[in-house]
Design a protein around this motif. Sequence first.
Motif, PDB file in Angstrom:
ATOM      1  N   ALA A  77     -25.674   2.361 -18.691  1.00 26.12           N
ATOM      2  CA  ALA A  77     -24.099   2.450 -18.938  1.00 26.12           C
ATOM      3  C   ALA A  77     -23.759   1.772 -20.226  1.00 26.12           C
ATOM      4  O   ALA A  77     -24.197   0.835 -20.520  1.00 26.12           O
ATOM      5  N   ARG A  78     -22.889   2.483 -20.564  1.00 25.16           N
ATOM      6  CA  ARG A  78     -22.245   2.389 -22.104  1.00 25.16           C
ATOM      7  C   ARG A  78     -20.826   1.294 -21.673  1.00 25.16           C
ATOM      8  O   ARG A  78     -20.624   0.421 -22.452  1.00 25.16           O
ATOM      9  N   LEU A 132     -13.345  -4.254 -11.242  1.00 25.62           N
ATOM     10  CA  LEU A 132     -12.131  -3.824 -10.836  1.00 25.62           C
ATOM     11  C   LEU A 132     -11.402  -5.142  -9.815  1.00 25.62           C
ATOM     12  O   LEU A 132     -11.975  -5.671  -9.274  1.00 25.62           O
ATOM     13  N   PRO A 133     -10.243  -5.337 -10.492  1.00 22.45           N
ATOM     14  CA  PRO A 133      -9.415  -6.492  -9.604  1.00 22.45           C
ATOM     15  C   PRO A 133      -8.744  -6.165  -8.311  1.00 22.45           C
ATOM     16  O   PRO A 133      -7.955  -6.863  -7.960  1.00 22.45           O
ATOM     17  N   PHE A 134      -9.634  -5.471  -7.515  1.00 25.54           N
ATOM     18  CA  PHE A 134      -9.220  -5.270  -6.206  1.00 25.54           C
ATOM     19  C   PHE A 134     -10.499  -4.874  -5.405  1.00 25.54           C
ATOM     20  O   PHE A 134     -11.502  -4.297  -5.804  1.00 25.54           O
ATOM     21  N   VAL A 135     -10.545  -5.067  -4.089  1.00 23.07           N
ATOM     22  CA  VAL A 135     -11.473  -5.120  -3.192  1.00 23.07           C
ATOM     23  C   VAL A 135     -11.822  -3.598  -3.006  1.00 23.07           C
ATOM     24  O   VAL A 135     -10.854  -2.923  -2.531  1.00 23.07           O
ATOM     25  N   LEU A 136     -13.115  -3.218  -2.988  1.00 19.67           N
ATOM     26  CA  LEU A 136     -13.500  -1.681  -2.836  1.00 19.67           C
ATOM     27  C   LEU A 136     -13.648  -1.493  -1.353  1.00 19.67           C
ATOM     28  O   LEU A 136     -13.431  -0.332  -1.089  1.00 19.67           O
ATOM     29  N   CYS A 137     -14.575  -2.336  -0.809  1.00 19.37           N
ATOM     30  CA  CYS A 137     -15.082  -1.751   0.618  1.00 19.37           C
ATOM     31  C   CYS A 137     -14.966  -3.163   1.438  1.00 19.37           C
ATOM     32  O   CYS A 137     -14.810  -4.273   1.272  1.00 19.37           O
ATOM     33  N   ALA A 164     -15.123   4.680 -17.370  1.00 15.00           N
ATOM     34  CA  ALA A 164     -16.600   3.726 -17.685  1.00 15.00           C
ATOM     35  C   ALA A 164     -17.651   4.515 -17.057  1.00 15.00           C
ATOM     36  O   ALA A 164     -17.560   5.331 -16.255  1.00 15.00           O
ATOM     37  N   GLU A 165     -18.665   3.967 -17.035  1.00 17.98           N
ATOM     38  CA  GLU A 165     -20.173   4.599 -16.506  1.00 17.98           C
ATOM     39  C   GLU A 165     -20.239   3.948 -15.172  1.00 17.98           C
ATOM     40  O   GLU A 165     -20.862   4.459 -14.207  1.00 17.98           O
ATOM     41  N   VAL A 166     -19.824   2.492 -14.954  1.00 14.44           N
ATOM     42  CA  VAL A 166     -19.773   1.768 -13.969  1.00 14.44           C
ATOM     43  C   VAL A 166     -18.451   1.038 -13.383  1.00 14.44           C
ATOM     44  O   VAL A 166     -18.187   0.383 -14.463  1.00 14.44           O
ATOM     45  N   TYR A 167     -18.152   1.118 -11.978  1.00 12.25           N
ATOM     46  CA  TYR A 167     -17.327   0.468 -11.559  1.00 12.25           C
ATOM     47  C   TYR A 167     -17.612  -0.523 -10.600  1.00 12.25           C
ATOM     48  O   TYR A 167     -18.564  -0.148  -9.609  1.00 12.25           O
ATOM     49  N   TYR A 168     -17.013  -1.687 -10.556  1.00  8.82           N
ATOM     50  CA  TYR A 168     -17.651  -2.602  -9.471  1.00  8.82           C
ATOM     51  C   TYR A 168     -16.574  -3.526  -8.865  1.00  8.82           C
ATOM     52  O   TYR A 168     -15.532  -3.692  -9.792  1.00  8.82           O
ATOM     53  N   SER A 169     -16.634  -4.340  -8.001  1.00 11.70           N
ATOM     54  CA  SER A 169     -15.657  -5.258  -7.475  1.00 11.70           C
ATOM     55  C   SER A 169     -16.322  -6.033  -6.239  1.00 11.70           C
ATOM     56  O   SER A 169     -17.548  -5.926  -5.993  1.00 11.70           O
ATOM     57  N   LEU A 191      -9.548   5.904  -9.027  1.00  8.63           N
ATOM     58  CA  LEU A 191      -9.081   7.311  -9.690  1.00  8.63           C
ATOM     59  C   LEU A 191      -8.350   7.036 -10.986  1.00  8.63           C
ATOM     60  O   LEU A 191      -8.581   7.518 -11.845  1.00  8.63           O
ATOM     61  N   GLU A 192      -7.079   6.148 -10.788  1.00  4.29           N
ATOM     62  CA  GLU A 192      -6.312   5.876 -11.916  1.00  4.29           C
ATOM     63  C   GLU A 192      -7.349   5.162 -13.046  1.00  4.29           C
ATOM     64  O   GLU A 192      -7.089   5.238 -14.190  1.00  4.29           O
ATOM     65  N   ARG A 193      -8.087   3.900 -12.535  1.00  4.13           N
ATOM     66  CA  ARG A 193      -8.983   3.305 -13.745  1.00  4.13           C
ATOM     67  C   ARG A 193      -9.994   4.161 -14.194  1.00  4.13           C
ATOM     68  O   ARG A 193     -10.164   4.057 -15.412  1.00  4.13           O
ATOM     69  N   ILE A 194     -10.495   5.199 -13.525  1.00  4.38           N
ATOM     70  CA  ILE A 194     -11.466   6.282 -14.031  1.00  4.38           C
ATOM     71  C   ILE A 194     -10.603   7.062 -15.048  1.00  4.38           C
ATOM     72  O   ILE A 194     -11.245   7.284 -16.198  1.00  4.38           O
TER      73      ILE A 194
END
Length: 250
Positions: free
Chosen positions: A187-188, A193-198, A110-115, A102-105
Amino acid sequence: MPTVSIITITYNAERFLERTIQSIVAQQAMDYEYLIIDGASKDGTLDIIRRYEPHVTRWVSEPDKGLYDAMNKGLRMATGDYVWFMNAGDEIHDPQTLPRLLERIGATAAEVYYSDALFVQDDGTAVGLRSQITPHSLPHHLTWPDMALGMKVCHQAFIARRAIAPEYPTDNLSADLDWEIRCLKLARRIEFLPFVLCRYLVGGLSVQQHRRSLTDRFKVLVHHFGLIATVFNHGRIVWRSIRFKMQADL
């Protein structure tokens, strides 16, 4: 309107659903909604959902036409700015993951976040990061052409703005690959993300039906990259797998 819609698809998932729900309940953030789409389970899945009902924004249990039909129901039900699929057995990595997202959003929109994704076994034992234990390297500047050699990002580690998220084709076991490619095309801004999401539970539907999954993957890649390029790239995929196995055996 919540910032993130977290969506869980279930069917006869009593063995693993609770770990998924608990990982979401543990999040140190409030700016999300949690949706569960169940395919009319016949085991104890609904008992688990009812037990955690105060933590579930909305849920439905009814027959569907398979995993991706259920995911489309989740997309239609979602009201958040972003959608994040966390299916039964998968978990958000740790209690600080959603606050960090949420902090990064809030900072980049961005339109897409991934890790990366941490692969785990049925008992929760960590196997390793996907980028390290599979041939799929994870680029830090992802674009849709990077998908020419297959799915670079685990689906549970891929979060898309709902406004650009298309529905899934329901007759293809690699529909998640197609969905990620189409999101990336629209996505524009795409942010690593420099941390693991899942924590990803090994052994999903495409693993259980591996041969058809490979055929369906080929169809997806032909659609986006063309037949000649896809045939050539499958040669590269085979060579990459052989080389990865050789290096792992050293």
